[in-house]
Design a protein around this motif. Sequence first.
Motif, PDB file in Angstrom:
ATOM      1  N   GLU A   1      29.399  18.695  19.475  1.00 49.92           N
ATOM      2  CA  GLU A   1      30.345  18.400  18.383  1.00 49.92           C
ATOM      3  C   GLU A   1      29.829  18.918  17.052  1.00 49.92           C
ATOM      4  O   GLU A   1      30.566  19.531  16.283  1.00 49.92           O
ATOM      5  CB  GLU A   1      30.585  16.887  18.295  1.00 49.92           C
ATOM      6  CG  GLU A   1      31.407  16.331  19.429  1.00 49.92           C
ATOM      7  CD  GLU A   1      31.519  14.811  19.345  1.00 49.92           C
ATOM      8  OE1 GLU A   1      31.166  14.236  18.298  1.00 49.92           O
ATOM      9  OE2 GLU A   1      31.951  14.205  20.345  1.00 49.92           O
ATOM     10  N   ARG A   2      28.552  18.690  16.776  1.00 51.23           N
ATOM     11  CA  ARG A   2      27.973  19.151  15.512  1.00 51.23           C
ATOM     12  C   ARG A   2      27.949  20.657  15.448  1.00 51.23           C
ATOM     13  O   ARG A   2      28.145  21.257  14.383  1.00 51.23           O
ATOM     14  CB  ARG A   2      26.576  18.582  15.327  1.00 51.23           C
ATOM     15  CG  ARG A   2      26.601  17.090  15.047  1.00 51.23           C
ATOM     16  CD  ARG A   2      25.237  16.564  14.754  1.00 51.23           C
ATOM     17  NE  ARG A   2      25.303  15.128  14.499  1.00 51.23           N
ATOM     18  CZ  ARG A   2      24.290  14.311  14.590  1.00 51.23           C
ATOM     19  NH1 ARG A   2      23.108  14.770  14.931  1.00 51.23           N
ATOM     20  NH2 ARG A   2      24.428  13.018  14.345  1.00 51.23           N
ATOM     21  N   ALA A   3      27.692  21.329  16.577  1.00 51.33           N
ATOM     22  CA  ALA A   3      27.666  22.781  16.615  1.00 51.33           C
ATOM     23  C   ALA A   3      29.054  23.341  16.341  1.00 51.33           C
ATOM     24  O   ALA A   3      29.196  24.351  15.646  1.00 51.33           O
ATOM     25  CB  ALA A   3      27.135  23.267  17.954  1.00 51.33           C
ATOM     26  N   SER A   4      30.078  22.712  16.910  1.00 59.66           N
ATOM     27  CA  SER A   4      31.427  23.223  16.686  1.00 59.66           C
ATOM     28  C   SER A   4      31.886  22.968  15.260  1.00 59.66           C
ATOM     29  O   SER A   4      32.646  23.757  14.691  1.00 59.66           O
ATOM     30  CB  SER A   4      32.403  22.577  17.688  1.00 59.66           C
ATOM     31  OG  SER A   4      32.507  21.195  17.440  1.00 59.66           O
ATOM     32  N   GLU A   5      31.435  21.875  14.623  1.00 57.41           N
ATOM     33  CA  GLU A   5      31.798  21.604  13.222  1.00 57.41           C
ATOM     34  C   GLU A   5      31.165  22.630  12.289  1.00 57.41           C
ATOM     35  O   GLU A   5      31.763  23.042  11.298  1.00 57.41           O
ATOM     36  CB  GLU A   5      31.308  20.202  12.820  1.00 57.41           C
ATOM     37  CG  GLU A   5      32.093  19.077  13.452  1.00 57.41           C
ATOM     38  CD  GLU A   5      31.481  17.702  13.134  1.00 57.41           C
ATOM     39  OE1 GLU A   5      30.487  17.679  12.373  1.00 57.41           O
ATOM     40  OE2 GLU A   5      31.966  16.721  13.658  1.00 57.41           O
ATOM     41  N   SER A   6      29.908  23.048  12.585  1.00 64.26           N
ATOM     42  CA  SER A   6      29.237  23.992  11.698  1.00 64.26           C
ATOM     43  C   SER A   6      29.707  25.435  11.908  1.00 64.26           C
ATOM     44  O   SER A   6      29.476  26.279  11.074  1.00 64.26           O
ATOM     45  CB  SER A   6      27.717  23.909  11.892  1.00 64.26           C
ATOM     46  OG  SER A   6      27.382  24.307  13.204  1.00 64.26           O
TER      47      SER A   6
END
Length: 151
Positions: free
Chosen positions: A145-150
């Motif tokens: 999730e954090r990777a897709s947000e960044s």
Amino acid sequence: MRSMKSALDGFKDFLMRGNVIDLAVAVVMGTAFTAVVTSFTKGLVDPLLAVFGSSGELGLGVQLMADKPATFIAIGPIVTAFINFFVVAAVLYFVLMLPMKTFKNKFGTTKAAEPTETELLIEIRDLLAKQQGLSADASEELSRERASESA
């Protein structure tokens, strides 16, 4: 008294390391072999070098002043020392070093592969998740999730 015991323990540890013992064995073997090579050169090489020397008893060399034997520069012993050095070095390399290198390459232990940067980061992530009470699957999902947000 306590520092003396720790110093003796440290000295014992130093002596029991494999490298120190290997070095001691190499020095003893080198010294013994040097004696063999020196005997070889004194018995065989020195007489051959004397053939090229003058008819005097001093051997191969140069006399600086004809009437003073102390001014004789002896070349024979220098040549003999170089021959000693090269024979000892060649034998130590071909008899000790080369077979040992071959033996280590054939039977030596293989070093474990070091983890990649990605593997280290995954391990750190999992440890942090464990500290926070998350399961490995939950921490992986959170990472995605954090990777897709960044991105």
